[in-house]
Design a protein around this motif. Structure first.
Motif, PDB file in Angstrom:
ATOM      1  N   SER A  78       0.821  -1.077  -0.136  1.00  0.00           N
ATOM      2  CA  SER A  78      -0.020  -0.023  -0.037  1.00  0.00           C
ATOM      3  C   SER A  78       1.022   1.321   0.113  1.00  0.00           C
ATOM      4  O   SER A  78       0.491   2.232  -0.698  1.00  0.00           O
ATOM      5  N   LEU A  79       2.036   1.356   0.676  1.00  0.00           N
ATOM      6  CA  LEU A  79       2.658   2.256   0.691  1.00  0.00           C
ATOM      7  C   LEU A  79       3.531   2.540  -0.300  1.00  0.00           C
ATOM      8  O   LEU A  79       3.643   3.841  -0.819  1.00  0.00           O
ATOM      9  N   LEU A  80       3.625   1.504  -1.135  1.00  0.00           N
ATOM     10  CA  LEU A  80       4.319   1.661  -2.528  1.00  0.00           C
ATOM     11  C   LEU A  80       3.379   2.245  -3.545  1.00  0.00           C
ATOM     12  O   LEU A  80       4.018   3.086  -4.344  1.00  0.00           O
ATOM     13  N   VAL A  81       2.427   2.054  -3.689  1.00  0.00           N
ATOM     14  CA  VAL A  81       1.203   2.595  -4.484  1.00  0.00           C
ATOM     15  C   VAL A  81       0.880   3.957  -4.043  1.00  0.00           C
ATOM     16  O   VAL A  81       0.990   4.923  -4.876  1.00  0.00           O
ATOM     17  N   ILE A  82       0.903   4.354  -2.537  1.00  0.00           N
ATOM     18  CA  ILE A  82       0.812   5.681  -2.345  1.00  0.00           C
ATOM     19  C   ILE A  82       1.994   6.611  -3.018  1.00  0.00           C
ATOM     20  O   ILE A  82       1.672   7.860  -3.396  1.00  0.00           O
ATOM     21  N   SER A  83       3.077   5.965  -2.718  1.00  0.00           N
ATOM     22  CA  SER A  83       4.261   6.652  -3.018  1.00  0.00           C
ATOM     23  C   SER A  83       4.457   6.811  -4.571  1.00  0.00           C
ATOM     24  O   SER A  83       4.667   8.078  -5.065  1.00  0.00           O
ATOM     25  N   GLU A  84       4.098   5.827  -5.316  1.00  0.00           N
ATOM     26  CA  GLU A  84       4.007   5.805  -6.853  1.00  0.00           C
ATOM     27  C   GLU A  84       3.185   7.123  -7.212  1.00  0.00           C
ATOM     28  O   GLU A  84       3.260   7.827  -8.360  1.00  0.00           O
ATOM     29  N   VAL A  85       1.872   7.023  -6.784  1.00  0.00           N
ATOM     30  CA  VAL A  85       0.659   7.887  -7.105  1.00  0.00           C
ATOM     31  C   VAL A  85       1.387   9.352  -6.993  1.00  0.00           C
ATOM     32  O   VAL A  85       1.189  10.164  -7.677  1.00  0.00           O
ATOM     33  N   ALA A  86       1.700   9.555  -5.693  1.00  0.00           N
ATOM     34  CA  ALA A  86       2.069  10.941  -5.202  1.00  0.00           C
ATOM     35  C   ALA A  86       3.440  11.569  -6.180  1.00  0.00           C
ATOM     36  O   ALA A  86       3.263  12.479  -6.537  1.00  0.00           O
ATOM     37  N   LEU A  87       4.255  10.650  -6.479  1.00  0.00           N
ATOM     38  CA  LEU A  87       5.476  11.185  -7.102  1.00  0.00           C
ATOM     39  C   LEU A  87       5.170  11.430  -8.475  1.00  0.00           C
ATOM     40  O   LEU A  87       5.398  12.193  -9.162  1.00  0.00           O
ATOM     41  N   ALA A  88       4.182  10.586  -9.208  1.00  0.00           N
ATOM     42  CA  ALA A  88       3.653  10.667 -10.326  1.00  0.00           C
ATOM     43  C   ALA A  88       2.921  12.092 -10.647  1.00  0.00           C
ATOM     44  O   ALA A  88       2.999  12.654 -11.453  1.00  0.00           O
ATOM     45  N   LEU A  89       2.075  12.124  -9.444  1.00  0.00           N
ATOM     46  CA  LEU A  89       1.500  13.673  -9.683  1.00  0.00           C
ATOM     47  C   LEU A  89       2.287  14.631  -9.488  1.00  0.00           C
ATOM     48  O   LEU A  89       2.224  15.792 -10.174  1.00  0.00           O
TER      49      LEU A  89
END
Length: 466
Positions: A78-89
Motif C-alpha cells: 500500500s505504501l508503494l502504491v501511495i508513493s508512486e501516485v504521489a510522485l507521479a502527480l
C-alpha cells in the motif's frame, strides 16, 4: 544522441560549444548498464535469501500463517502504491506548469510587434571605423540598401535586440530628482536607435513626438523615454521638456531633453514588469556594433540571402551575422525553458506509466492472494458488483491518499519554484485539477482490470485454491 540533437533549438546548437560533437561514451554506457544489472540482482537477493532460510515444515504450514504475515507486506504494498501516485502527480504537475509557462512566455505581450521582422547584427572594427562620421555613413548606407529591397516596409537600427536589452543598463541623473550617492544612483536600459526603429517594431507613441531625421549631430541633444521611466522619475507630472543625463555624474555626456514617451517594452518574457528605458538618436551617438531590424510584407527568411548580399556589397570585410527573424530571437531566448518542459513531460509520462503499472501489479497480486476469500464471499451470495467494488475501492482509497500527498507536495514545490523561476512557473488551478483527475482515472483503470478478473472467479475453484 541524434534525438537529443534534433530536440535542441538550432540557435543553441550553433552557439553552445561542444553540442555538435555529443557522442555516447562507452565507459559511461557500460558503467550505467553494470549499475542497472547490479540493482536488479540486489533487488532479487532479498526474497531469495528469505526463502533459502525457510524450513520445509514452515513452507508446508504457510497457509496457517498467511493472515498474520500478510499484514506487514500488505502495508508495504500500500505504501508503494501511495508513493508512486504521489510522485507521479508531482512530476505531472511540474511538467504541466512548465509547459503552460513556456506557452505563456511565447505569447506574452512585450510591447512591440515581433511578427514579420528580420534581424541581423553588424560589428565594425575600431581600427577601420575610427571616426563617428564613418560609422554614421556606413549605417546610413545599410539602411538605404535594406529599404530598397522588395517587400521591405521599414528599417531601423538599435543597440541590441529586445532579448538582449538587459546588458545595456546605464546610470542616469534626472532633472528634479533628489541627488543620491554614487552607490544609489538610478539606472535604466539605454538604447541608441534610428528614427524608424519605433515604426519597424510598432512601439506606440504615448505623448510628445518620436525621434526624427532632424535629431542629428549638432542639434539639441534629445531622448525618448518609456512610460516606466516617466513614472519612476516624474510621477503625476508631464516629463516632456525635462532633462536627463545618461552615464556617471562626472561623465562628459550632455543633458538630453525629453521629447517623447513611448509604451513600455519588456526586454524579456521572464520580466515581471518592463524596465525603465531610454532611446537616444543614433545620429547623435553612433555605435560601431548594432542590430538592424527590418519589417517585411512577406516571410522574413525569404529576404535573408538578399540582405546578406547587400551588406557584403557595402563592405565585404564586415559581413552581417546572426541573421534570424525576431520571432526566432525571442523563441531562442526561452529555449532552455522549452527543453526543460519537454524533459519534464517525458519524466511525467514515465511516472504516470510506472504508477499505473504499480497499481495494476499490486491489485493483481492482491486478487491472487485473496482468491480463496473472494470465492467464499461469492459462495455466500456476494454479487459480482460487490467484488468489483471491494477490489477497486481499495485501489481508489490508496490512490486518493497518494493524490492528496502529491497535491500537497506539488503546491509546496510550485511556490518554491515560482520564486526561483519567476515568470515561468505560476500556480495554475486548472493544471492541478486536470492532472489530478487524469491520474485518478488512470489509477481506477489500472485497478479495474484485475478487479474485473476477480469477478469471474469460479467459487468452487476458489474454495479449493491454495
Amino acid at each position: 544522441m541524434n534525438i537529443l540533437r534534433r530536440s535542441l533549438p538550432p540557435f543553441i546548437m550553433e552557439h553552445v560549444a561542444g553540442l555538435k560533437h555529443l557522442e555516447i561514451d562507452s565507459r559511461v554506457l557500460w558503467f550505467t548498464l553494470a549499475i542497472a544489472v547490479l540493482s536488479g540482482i540486489l533487488a532479487g537477493l532479498a526474497p531469495a535469501l528469505r526463502f533459502s532460510r525457510s524450513e520445509l515444515s514452515d513452507i508446508l504450514k504457510e497457509n496457517t500463517r498467511s493472515v498474520s504475515s500478510s499484514s506487514g507486506t500488505g502495508r508495504l504494498r500500500s505504501l508503494l502504491v501511495i508513493s508512486e501516485v504521489a510522485l507521479a502527480l508531482v512530476l505531472l504537475v511540474g511538467a504541466g506548469l512548465m509547459v503552460t509557462g513556456f506557452r505563456n512566455l511565447q505569447t506574452v505581450e512585450m510591447g512591440f510587434d515581433r511578427t514579420r521582422v528580420l534581424t541581423f547584427h553588424v560589428s565594425l572594427p575600431e581600427e577601420k571605423y575610427q571616426k563617428p562620421e564613418q560609422i554614421r555613413a556606413y549605417y546610413d548606407r545599410v539602411l538605404l540598401e535594406m529599404q530598397s529591397l522588395p517587400g521591405v516596409e521599414s528599417v531601423g537600427c538599435v543597440t541590441s535586440l529586445p532579448s538582449g536589452w538587459s546588458w545595456n543598463w546605464t546610470e542616469y541623473t534626472a532633472e528634479g530628482r533628489p541627488p543620491t550617492s554614487s552607490s544609489e544612483r538610478p539606472s535604466a536600459i539605454s538604447q541608441i536607435v534610428t528614427p524608424d526603429f519605433f515604426r519597424t517594431l510598432r512601439v506606440p507613441l504615448v505623448e510628445g513626438r518620436l525621434l526624427t531625421a532632424s535629431d542629428r549631430e549638432g542639434a539639441v541633444p534629445v531622448v525618448v523615454i518609456s512610460e516606466r521611466m516617466a513614472r519612476d522619475n516624474w510621477p503625476g507630472q508631464n516629463p516632456l521638456g525635462k532633462h536627463l543625463k545618461l552615464g556617471r555624474a562626472d561623465s562628459s555626456e550632455p543633458e538630453r531633453m525629453i521629447v517623447g514617451v513611448v509604451r513600455d517594452v519588456r526586454s524579456s518574457g521572464f520580466d515581471n514588469a518592463p524596465d525603465p528605458t531610454t532611446y537616444v538618436p543614433f545620429a547623435q551617438l553612433p555605435q560601431a556594433s548594432s542590430a538592424i531590424v527590418i519589417r517585411t510584407s512577406t516571410e522574413p527568411s525569404a529576404l535573408a540571402s538578399a540582405v546578406v548580399a547587400r551588406v557584403r556589397g557595402i563592405d565585404p570585410d564586415e559581413p552581417p551575422y546572426d541573421v534570424r527573424s525576431l520571432e526566432q530571437v525571442i523563441s531562442d531566448s526561452v529555449s532552455g525553458v522549452e527543453s526543460s518542459a519537454r524533459m519534464m513531460m517525458i519524466f511525467g509520462f514515465t511516472a504516470l506509466v510506472l504508477a499505473a503499472a504499480g497499481i495494476f501489479a499490486v491489485m493483481s497480486y492482491s486478487v491472487t492472494q485473496r482468491t480463496h476469500e473472494i470465492g467464499v464471499r461469492m459462495a455466500l451470495g456476494a454479487r459480482r458488483f460487490d467484488v468489483l467494488k471491494l477490489v477497486v475501492g481499495k485501489a481508489i482509497t490508496l490512490a486518493t491518499v497518494g493524490l492528496a500527498i502529491g497535491v500537497s507536495i506539488a503546491l509546496l514545490l510550485s511556490h518554491a519554484l515560482s520564486s526561483v523561476l519567476f515568470g515561468i512557473i505560476r500556480i495554475d488551478g486548472i493544471v492541478f485539477v486536470l492532472l489530478t483527475f487524469m491520474l485518478a482515472v488512470v489509477a481506477a483503470l489500472a485497478a479495474y482490470i484485475p478487479a474485473r478478473g476477480a469477478t469471474k472467479v469460479d467459487p468452487m475453484q476458489a474454495l479449493r485454491y491454495e
